[in-house]
Design an enzyme around this catalytic site. Structure first.
Site, PDB file in Angstrom:
ATOM      1  N   THR A   1      -5.194   8.272  10.635  1.00  0.00           N
ATOM      2  CA  THR A   1      -6.317   7.689  11.154  1.00  0.00           C
ATOM      3  C   THR A   1      -7.010   6.751  10.113  1.00  0.00           C
ATOM      4  O   THR A   1      -8.202   6.245  10.139  1.00  0.00           O
ATOM      5  CB  THR A   1      -7.141   8.514  11.898  1.00  0.00           C
ATOM      6  OG1 THR A   1      -7.809   9.392  10.667  1.00  0.00           O
ATOM      7  CG2 THR A   1      -6.696   9.214  12.887  1.00  0.00           C
ATOM      8  N   TRP A   2      -6.306   6.690   8.920  1.00  0.00           N
ATOM      9  CA  TRP A   2      -7.005   6.289   7.844  1.00  0.00           C
ATOM     10  C   TRP A   2      -7.498   4.777   7.489  1.00  0.00           C
ATOM     11  O   TRP A   2      -8.411   4.465   6.995  1.00  0.00           O
ATOM     12  CB  TRP A   2      -6.414   6.502   6.589  1.00  0.00           C
ATOM     13  CG  TRP A   2      -4.753   5.883   6.122  1.00  0.00           C
ATOM     14  CD1 TRP A   2      -4.027   6.390   7.126  1.00  0.00           C
ATOM     15  CD2 TRP A   2      -4.664   5.237   5.312  1.00  0.00           C
ATOM     16  NE1 TRP A   2      -2.918   5.479   6.652  1.00  0.00           N
ATOM     17  CE2 TRP A   2      -3.283   4.768   5.406  1.00  0.00           C
ATOM     18  CE3 TRP A   2      -5.453   4.398   4.079  1.00  0.00           C
ATOM     19  CZ2 TRP A   2      -2.664   3.930   4.514  1.00  0.00           C
ATOM     20  CZ3 TRP A   2      -4.658   3.747   3.254  1.00  0.00           C
ATOM     21  CH2 TRP A   2      -3.067   3.401   3.617  1.00  0.00           C
TER      22      TRP A   2
ATOM     23  N   SER B   1      -2.557   0.605  16.054  1.00  0.00           N
ATOM     24  CA  SER B   1      -3.685   0.480  16.694  1.00  0.00           C
ATOM     25  C   SER B   1      -3.609   0.057  18.114  1.00  0.00           C
ATOM     26  O   SER B   1      -4.674  -0.600  18.690  1.00  0.00           O
ATOM     27  CB  SER B   1      -4.019  -1.137  15.976  1.00  0.00           C
ATOM     28  OG  SER B   1      -3.315  -1.911  15.945  1.00  0.00           O
TER      29      SER B   1
ATOM     30  N   PRO C   1       5.094   4.525   6.310  1.00  0.00           N
ATOM     31  CA  PRO C   1       6.664   4.234   6.452  1.00  0.00           C
ATOM     32  C   PRO C   1       7.089   2.505   6.710  1.00  0.00           C
ATOM     33  O   PRO C   1       8.179   2.205   6.664  1.00  0.00           O
ATOM     34  CB  PRO C   1       6.995   4.937   7.799  1.00  0.00           C
ATOM     35  CG  PRO C   1       5.697   4.941   8.363  1.00  0.00           C
ATOM     36  CD  PRO C   1       4.701   5.052   7.514  1.00  0.00           C
ATOM     37  N   LEU C   2       5.977   1.803   7.001  1.00  0.00           N
ATOM     38  CA  LEU C   2       5.907   0.347   7.179  1.00  0.00           C
ATOM     39  C   LEU C   2       5.773  -0.445   5.932  1.00  0.00           C
ATOM     40  O   LEU C   2       5.339  -1.644   6.150  1.00  0.00           O
ATOM     41  CB  LEU C   2       5.637  -0.096   8.573  1.00  0.00           C
ATOM     42  CG  LEU C   2       6.008   0.747   9.765  1.00  0.00           C
ATOM     43  CD1 LEU C   2       5.706   0.054  10.943  1.00  0.00           C
ATOM     44  CD2 LEU C   2       7.709   0.502   9.732  1.00  0.00           C
ATOM     45  N   ALA C   3       5.274   0.280   5.006  1.00  0.00           N
ATOM     46  CA  ALA C   3       4.678  -0.406   3.909  1.00  0.00           C
ATOM     47  C   ALA C   3       3.321  -1.423   4.127  1.00  0.00           C
ATOM     48  O   ALA C   3       3.155  -2.293   3.860  1.00  0.00           O
ATOM     49  CB  ALA C   3       5.700  -1.376   3.237  1.00  0.00           C
TER      50      ALA C   3
ATOM     51  N   TYR D   1     -12.973   8.866   5.742  1.00  0.00           N
ATOM     52  CA  TYR D   1     -12.253   8.026   6.779  1.00  0.00           C
ATOM     53  C   TYR D   1     -13.343   7.850   7.927  1.00  0.00           C
ATOM     54  O   TYR D   1     -14.200   8.634   7.948  1.00  0.00           O
ATOM     55  CB  TYR D   1     -10.862   8.575   7.186  1.00  0.00           C
ATOM     56  CG  TYR D   1     -10.033   8.599   6.211  1.00  0.00           C
ATOM     57  CD1 TYR D   1      -9.938   8.088   5.015  1.00  0.00           C
ATOM     58  CD2 TYR D   1      -8.610   9.242   6.396  1.00  0.00           C
ATOM     59  CE1 TYR D   1      -8.912   7.976   3.838  1.00  0.00           C
ATOM     60  CE2 TYR D   1      -7.648   9.290   5.228  1.00  0.00           C
ATOM     61  CZ  TYR D   1      -7.741   8.746   4.295  1.00  0.00           C
ATOM     62  OH  TYR D   1      -6.813   8.747   2.979  1.00  0.00           O
TER      63      TYR D   1
ATOM     64  N   GLU E   1       6.321   2.353  20.601  1.00  0.00           N
ATOM     65  CA  GLU E   1       7.419   1.848  19.927  1.00  0.00           C
ATOM     66  C   GLU E   1       7.638   2.714  18.548  1.00  0.00           C
ATOM     67  O   GLU E   1       8.851   2.927  18.650  1.00  0.00           O
ATOM     68  CB  GLU E   1       6.853   0.521  19.557  1.00  0.00           C
ATOM     69  CG  GLU E   1       8.113  -0.215  18.252  1.00  0.00           C
ATOM     70  CD  GLU E   1       7.836  -1.523  17.600  1.00  0.00           C
ATOM     71  OE1 GLU E   1       8.651  -1.776  16.870  1.00  0.00           O
ATOM     72  OE2 GLU E   1       6.615  -1.883  17.941  1.00  0.00           O
TER      73      GLU E   1
ATOM     74  N   GLY F   1       0.679   5.018  11.311  1.00  0.00           N
ATOM     75  CA  GLY F   1      -0.423   4.171  11.459  1.00  0.00           C
ATOM     76  C   GLY F   1      -0.245   2.724  12.648  1.00  0.00           C
ATOM     77  O   GLY F   1       0.316   1.976  12.613  1.00  0.00           O
TER      78      GLY F   1
END
Length: 389
Positions: A97-98, A351, A271-273, A131, A358, A349
């Protein structure tokens, strides 16, 4: 953003618990919910049976050497692993949630995300003392301690800040305890013995059940473990580390050795940079994206840098492999992180609920990552870590 926990907790309580991995956790100090870890709690064999019990104990078969024990939740398909070599079971995919919570999405959307994640088997939710306000929507809640306020005594890993910072985090989360408290980076200004003793104290006081590290070096983690063993204190159970296609050496070369030697597991993030490993960026920065969030100017600069453009080109090169597996590049990237030895969970992460669904689909991709496919990915990335021995 200050979000009440009670609303989401009530939503979850009203839903069927048929697919949950385990029942509600007792509070700290009660039953199995009390403090756990080496050097404290009931002595071996003490348990709740009483000293006069003579029930025969049948030893369990040992787990395969070097393997994380994995199970699949009924109905959800979520996979669960032990957190390192502790007894805590966490979902392979957790929710971070950061960034998005409190800055990119509304309270209502945040609540929806937590509920959807929970219903699909996610049981690990990552928060931090600075956070956005977290919610107690499942069994395993974490928080981090380091940055807290502007005063010298309101940051770092002194005994004072660990205790007061954790209590402040619990007040904001409206919780009596968290499952895991992380030391959110090392602190050269605080002696290691003081840090380990303070973490042992908050666990023994019932404010947390386990403690871990985040962004610590392998040497620092080993020092903390040795300090705990020397003084009969509680050692860390896991390290939070950044891991993705372009950040892999620590998780692939350093942490597996710690897992085998001292049982420290890995919870990885980004994981998705920071969304670089998606089709969202193509040398450009859209108006509504993480790179436009206040405080993330560095990400915008990264996307537009030469290095960032080269990495985006590598992502494009991976598209044929993703298409062959019938998945998106994001799903491929998350599954690729999950295949690493000693990794207990990968924090997502997101939104939106669509984005969450996905990413949860990466679990199906994980079973398709054959050694040959991993070799093809390594060849395209050209940055595989190699042992220096």
């Amino acid at each position: 953003m200050q979000v009440s926990i009670a609303c989401t907790e009530q939503n979850l309580r009203s839903r069927s618990s048929e697919d949950r991995l385990c029942g509600p956790r007792p509070g700290p100090g009660g039953g199995n919910g009390g403090p756990v870890g080496g050097g404290h709690g009931n002595p071996p064999g003490g348990g709740g049976l009483g000293s006069k019990s003579r029930t025969a104990v049948v030893p369990r078969p040992p787990a395969p050497a070097g393997a994380l024990r994995e199970s699949t939740g009924r109905g959800t398909g979520m996979k669960y692993r032990n957190l390192g070599k502790s007894g805590l079971r966490v979902s392979c995919l957790g929710l971070g949630t950061w960034v998005t919570f409190g800055s990119q999405i509304s309270d209502e959307t945040a609540e929806d995300l937590l509920t959807v994640a929970y219903e699909h088997g996610v049981n690990l939710f990552d928060t931090a003392e600075v956070y956005a306000a977290g919610k107690r929507s499942s069994y395993v809640i974490t928080t981090k301690i380091f940055w807290g306020g502007q005063a010298e005594t309101e940051r770092g890993l002194s005994r004072k800040h660990i205790i007061e910072g954790l209590q402040g985090s619990l007040d904001r989360l409206q919780l009596e305890y968290v499952d895991i408290v992380f030391a959110n980076r090392s602190d050269p200004s605080s002696p290691m013995e003081e840090i380990v003793r303070a973490m042992t104290y908050v666990i023994n006081q019932g404010l947390a059940l386990y403690w871990g590290t985040s962004r610590w070096s392998a040497a620092e983690i080993m020092e903390a473990y040795s300090m705990a063993r020397q003084f009969n204190l509680i050692p860390p159970v896991c390290e939070q580390a950044e891991n993705h296609f372009f950040q892999r050496e620590k998780v692939e070369m350093q942490l597996p050795e710690l897992y085998h030697k001292i049982g420290v597991g890995s919870v990885t993030w980004s994981p998705l940079a920071c969304s670089l490993i998606t089709s969202k960026y193509d040398g450009q920065v859209p108006d509504a994206c993480k790179a436009t969030v206040k405080g993330y100017q560095w990400l915008k600069e990264k996307v537009q840098s030469e290095d960032g453009k080269k990495q985006q080109a590598r992502v494009t090169d991976l598209l044929p492999i993703a298409h062959q597996l019938g998945c998106t590049v994001a799903q491929l990237a998350i599954a690729w992180c999950l295949r690493s030895e000693g990794v207990s969970s990968v924090l997502l992460g997101v939104s939106s609920a669509e984005q969450l669904m996905e990413h949860l689909g990466s679990l199906q991709v994980l079973g398709q990552l054959t050694p040959q496919t991993v070799m093809e990915i390594d060849a395209l990335l050209g940055n595989k870590s190699h042992s220096k021995k």
